[in-house]
Design a protein around this motif. Structure first.
Motif: not given
Length: 377
Positions: A154-166, A281-287
């Motif tokens: 949950s905390l890691a996803q918060a980082v991703v979302s904040m970074n994406s919005r910035t 999201y992690l499971l499907k993102s690294f091809a």
């Protein structure tokens, strides 16, 4: 689905009638809710393509659909047999299935112990957001070892979302003040993850009893002269409750107020970053990169093969990140490890086009570059 009893009924159907493994069932609840497939009745009225879009594997999708039709048919024909004491015992055990330990077990990420040579030879194809997520969730094993995996996701996803919005604001994709700027979340505690200040909610009553990850930062070869400011000594959060990363944009959209409580499995409606969604999201993102000789081939990999490949690549990536953080954890303090994590991510992130054209763009990440960031000696 809005009540705990409905959630329990859906999980009971999936795990007992459809024979879906509990971790898989729990991971699909959110997607089923979005598709308005909240029970055997609605699933029975659906079709295979709809169900397969959620469960991916065709065999499993057929299994769920057939079970739904079978249960619904028995119910409408009056063929339902009286519930046996053993069945009642199973039903009463749903509370245990939704226990913190069951929740944490359902979130376990793929692991591997391959040697360094194989790691160094691995290249993955991804975009930047899930790579940030992988960096952050692994970092938190060392900076906040007492937090359960659900909290770290949950905390890691918060980082991703904040970074994406910035990034979106800097590119002109989004405009206006953020929820944080408008005062949402004021009064809630903050923590820092990869240089981002994250508003959090304390999960009072969530009694996770798993073994802390702090043992991972112990180093048998520590020298007497090593810094006294080590993570193990510095960790003052081990008695803190588990945390959720607060989704302030969702809080603003719902117009509040923020209500907290004993947040375990029943988190529907809470403005938080969902751990199951982060894991998915992690499971499907690294091809794996597609060789040029295969790009012109008409033969495509099966969905199951692609899923297996992506999960293996995730395991390899997490293993490389684990080795990176472990090499520094007994030397750096928590704040310094957190500060360096962002620079390490920047050093290996995939190259994409500049500006709006590169938004969501994918590129290659060589695990050898992550391993090269380890501390020597």
């Amino acid at each position: 689905m809005s009540t705990k009893s409905e959630l329990q009924a859906l999980l009971r159907f999936l795990s007992q009638d459809a024979k879906v493994p509990l971790p898989t069932a729990m991971g699909k609840v959110k997607e089923l809710q979005k598709a308005n497939l909240t029970g055997a009745d609605s699933l029975a009225k659906s079709d295979l393509p709809t169900v397969q879009a959620i469960f991916i594997d065709e065999k499993l999708a057929k299994q769920v659909l057939n079970a739904a039709k079978r249960v619904t048919k028995k119910r409408t024909s009056g063929e339902v047999k009286p519930e046996s004491p053993a069945k009642r015992k199973k039903v009463s055990s749903m509370k245990d299935m939704l226990s913190p330990s069951a929740i944490e077990d359902s979130l376990v990420l793929p692991e591997t112990n391959v040697d360094e040579e194989e790691l160094r030879s691995t290249t993955i194809h991804t975009n930047r957001a899930p790579l940030v997520l992988a960096f952050a969730v692994t970092l938190l094993k060392y900076t906040m070892p007492s937090q359960p995996l659900s909290s770290r996701l949950s905390l890691a996803q918060a980082v991703v979302s904040m970074n994406s919005r910035t990034k979106a604001v800097s590119l002109g994709i989004e405009k206006g003040n953020s929820a944080e700027d408008d005062g949402w979340g004021q009064g809630q505690p903050k923590i820092r993850v990869m240089g981002r200040d994250i508003r959090v909610m304390k999960r009072w009553g969530y009694e996770w009893k798993g073994k802390p990850e702090e043992d991972r930062v112990k180093q048998e070869d520590s020298q007497p002269g090593d810094s006294q400011d080590t993570l193990k000594q510095e960790d003052e959060s081990r008695d803190e409750p588990a945390l959720w990363g607060l989704d302030l944009e969702a809080l603003r959209s719902s117009n509040g107020p923020l209500v907290s409580g004993a947040q375990g499995a029943n988190v529907s409606g809470l403005p938080i970053y969902n751990a199951q969604s982060a894991r998915a999201y992690l499971l499907k993102s690294f091809a794996s990169p597609t060789p040029s000789t295969e790009k012109i081939s008409l033969k495509k990999k099966s969905t199951a093969a692609m899923k297996s490949e992506e999960e293996r690549n995730l395991a390899l990536l997490l293993h490389a990140l684990d080795l990176l953080y472990a090499s520094w954890a007994h030397i750096l303090g928590r704040e310094e490890l957190d500060r360096r994590a962002w620079a390490w991510y920047v050093a290996v992130r995939p190259e994409v086009e500049h500006g709006v054209a590169g938004w969501g763009g994918k590129g290659e990440v060589k695990l050898a570059q992550i391993l090269d960031l380890r501390r020597n000696g």
